[in-house]
Motif scaffolding. Structure first.
Motif, PDB file in Angstrom:
ATOM      1  N   SER A 146       0.850  -1.181   0.000  1.00 57.67           N
ATOM      2  CA  SER A 146       0.000   0.000   0.000  1.00 57.67           C
ATOM      3  C   SER A 146       0.888   1.234   0.000  1.00 57.67           C
ATOM      4  CB  SER A 146      -0.897  -0.004   1.238  1.00 57.67           C
ATOM      5  OG  SER A 146      -1.629   1.190   1.307  1.00 57.67           O
ATOM      6  N   TYR A 147       0.675   2.133  -0.965  1.00 54.49           N
ATOM      7  CA  TYR A 147       1.452   3.358  -1.053  1.00 54.49           C
ATOM      8  C   TYR A 147       0.589   4.540  -0.637  1.00 54.49           C
ATOM      9  CZ  TYR A 147       4.571   0.415  -3.736  1.00 54.49           C
ATOM     10  OH  TYR A 147       5.404  -0.597  -4.130  1.00 54.49           O
ATOM     11  N   GLY A 148       1.225   5.538  -0.041  1.00 49.79           N
ATOM     12  CA  GLY A 148       0.501   6.722   0.393  1.00 49.79           C
ATOM     13  C   GLY A 148       0.032   6.592   1.832  1.00 49.79           C
ATOM     14  N   PRO A 149      -0.624   7.642   2.344  1.00 45.32           N
ATOM     15  CA  PRO A 149      -1.063   7.632   3.743  1.00 45.32           C
ATOM     16  C   PRO A 149      -2.239   6.692   3.972  1.00 45.32           C
ATOM     17  CG  PRO A 149      -1.825   9.601   2.655  1.00 45.32           C
ATOM     18  CD  PRO A 149      -0.944   8.887   1.678  1.00 45.32           C
ATOM     19  N   ARG A 150      -2.262   6.108   5.156  1.00 43.27           N
ATOM     20  CA  ARG A 150      -3.389   5.260   5.536  1.00 43.27           C
ATOM     21  C   ARG A 150      -4.497   6.128   6.117  1.00 43.27           C
ATOM     22  NH1 ARG A 150       0.131   1.767   9.183  1.00 43.27           N
ATOM     23  NH2 ARG A 150       1.921   1.764   7.826  1.00 43.27           N
ATOM     24  N   LYS A 151      -5.677   5.577   6.241  1.00 43.57           N
ATOM     25  CA  LYS A 151      -6.805   6.326   6.801  1.00 43.57           C
ATOM     26  C   LYS A 151      -6.498   6.820   8.208  1.00 43.57           C
ATOM     27  CE  LYS A 151     -10.501   4.352   4.093  1.00 43.57           C
ATOM     28  NZ  LYS A 151     -11.786   3.679   4.103  1.00 43.57           N
ATOM     29  N   ALA A 152      -5.774   6.046   8.973  1.00 42.99           N
ATOM     30  CA  ALA A 152      -5.438   6.421  10.348  1.00 42.99           C
ATOM     31  C   ALA A 152      -4.495   7.625  10.377  1.00 42.99           C
ATOM     32  CB  ALA A 152      -4.806   5.244  11.073  1.00 42.99           C
ATOM     33  N   GLU A 153      -3.774   7.871   9.293  1.00 45.94           N
ATOM     34  CA  GLU A 153      -2.817   8.975   9.236  1.00 45.94           C
ATOM     35  C   GLU A 153      -3.434  10.291   8.755  1.00 45.94           C
ATOM     36  OE1 GLU A 153       1.491   7.483   8.107  1.00 45.94           O
ATOM     37  OE2 GLU A 153      -0.014   6.800   6.658  1.00 45.94           O
ATOM     38  N   GLU A 154      -4.626  10.255   8.202  1.00 40.06           N
ATOM     39  CA  GLU A 154      -5.231  11.444   7.609  1.00 40.06           C
ATOM     40  C   GLU A 154      -5.328  12.612   8.588  1.00 40.06           C
ATOM     41  OE1 GLU A 154      -5.955  12.160   4.458  1.00 40.06           O
ATOM     42  OE2 GLU A 154      -5.137  10.213   3.901  1.00 40.06           O
ATOM     43  N   LYS A 155      -5.779  12.381   9.804  1.00 40.92           N
ATOM     44  CA  LYS A 155      -5.910  13.461  10.784  1.00 40.92           C
ATOM     45  C   LYS A 155      -4.549  14.017  11.177  1.00 40.92           C
ATOM     46  CE  LYS A 155     -10.274  12.317  12.954  1.00 40.92           C
ATOM     47  NZ  LYS A 155     -10.953  11.966  14.202  1.00 40.92           N
ATOM     48  N   SER A 156      -3.568  13.157  11.359  1.00 43.39           N
ATOM     49  CA  SER A 156      -2.254  13.620  11.800  1.00 43.39           C
ATOM     50  C   SER A 156      -1.498  14.354  10.692  1.00 43.39           C
ATOM     51  CB  SER A 156      -1.416  12.456  12.320  1.00 43.39           C
ATOM     52  OG  SER A 156      -1.081  11.579  11.282  1.00 43.39           O
ATOM     53  N   ARG A 157      -1.887  14.188   9.445  1.00 41.10           N
ATOM     54  CA  ARG A 157      -1.214  14.881   8.342  1.00 41.10           C
ATOM     55  C   ARG A 157      -1.364  16.389   8.468  1.00 41.10           C
ATOM     56  NH1 ARG A 157      -1.988  13.036   2.506  1.00 41.10           N
ATOM     57  NH2 ARG A 157      -0.016  14.098   2.352  1.00 41.10           N
ATOM     58  N   THR A 158      -2.474  16.847   9.007  1.00 40.81           N
ATOM     59  CA  THR A 158      -2.682  18.285   9.156  1.00 40.81           C
ATOM     60  C   THR A 158      -1.833  18.865  10.279  1.00 40.81           C
ATOM     61  OG1 THR A 158      -4.572  17.970  10.620  1.00 40.81           O
ATOM     62  CG2 THR A 158      -5.025  18.160   8.265  1.00 40.81           C
ATOM     63  N   LEU A 159      -1.299  18.030  11.143  1.00 39.35           N
ATOM     64  CA  LEU A 159      -0.482  18.498  12.256  1.00 39.35           C
ATOM     65  C   LEU A 159       1.007  18.533  11.912  1.00 39.35           C
ATOM     66  CD1 LEU A 159      -2.265  16.582  15.136  1.00 39.35           C
ATOM     67  CD2 LEU A 159      -2.604  18.956  14.431  1.00 39.35           C
ATOM     68  N   ARG A 160       1.348  18.087  10.744  1.00 44.62           N
ATOM     69  CA  ARG A 160       2.752  18.088  10.325  1.00 44.62           C
ATOM     70  C   ARG A 160       3.216  19.507  10.016  1.00 44.62           C
ATOM     71  NH1 ARG A 160       2.706  12.863   6.291  1.00 44.62           N
ATOM     72  NH2 ARG A 160       2.204  11.350   7.913  1.00 44.62           N
ATOM     73  N   ARG A 161       4.510  19.685  10.012  1.00 41.40           N
ATOM     74  CA  ARG A 161       5.086  20.997   9.730  1.00 41.40           C
ATOM     75  C   ARG A 161       5.214  21.232   8.226  1.00 41.40           C
ATOM     76  NH1 ARG A 161       7.627  23.276  14.234  1.00 41.40           N
ATOM     77  NH2 ARG A 161       7.663  21.887  16.012  1.00 41.40           N
ATOM     78  N   SER A 162       5.259  22.506   7.854  1.00 39.26           N
ATOM     79  CA  SER A 162       5.436  22.861   6.452  1.00 39.26           C
ATOM     80  C   SER A 162       6.081  24.242   6.360  1.00 39.26           C
ATOM     81  CB  SER A 162       4.102  22.847   5.714  1.00 39.26           C
ATOM     82  OG  SER A 162       3.250  23.841   6.239  1.00 39.26           O
ATOM     83  N   ILE A 163       6.466  24.623   5.145  1.00 41.34           N
ATOM     84  CA  ILE A 163       7.112  25.916   4.916  1.00 41.34           C
ATOM     85  C   ILE A 163       6.037  26.967   4.646  1.00 41.34           C
ATOM     86  CG2 ILE A 163       8.729  27.202   3.481  1.00 41.34           C
ATOM     87  CD1 ILE A 163      10.048  24.519   2.799  1.00 41.34           C
TER      88      ILE A 163
END
Length: 80
Positions: free
Chosen positions: A8-25
């Motif tokens: 399986s490639y890409g984020p899992r359903k369990a990761e969707e919420k935590s993706r918004t908490l990641r850092r970015s530029i």
């Protein structure tokens, strides 16, 4: 020999919420077209809805191809 499970490639359903908490530029100050990105006008912040922090070093010293207002996220598509 066959391996168990599936690929399986890409984020899992369990990761969707935590993706918004990641850092970015993101921009810290207004950046005019033709200005250089540097440590004083870009920052790595949360939420992570823009380019990955791993691109920060590559971005410093590059020329802005458009105007960025303060606090605007910088997406990968805008950098290419």
């Amino acid at each position: 020999m066959q391996s168990l499970g599936s690929v399986s490639y890409g984020p899992r359903k369990a990761e969707e919420k935590s993706r918004t908490l990641r850092r970015s530029i993101s921009t810290y100050k207004n950046i005019s077209k033709g200005a250089l990105f540097d440590e004083t006008n870009i920052r790595i912040i949360r939420p992570g809805k823009a380019a990955s922090p791993s691109l920060y070093i590559e971005l410093v010293g590059k020329i802005a191809h458009k105007y960025y207002s303060a606090g605007a996220p910088i997406s990968l598509e805008q950098l290419l």
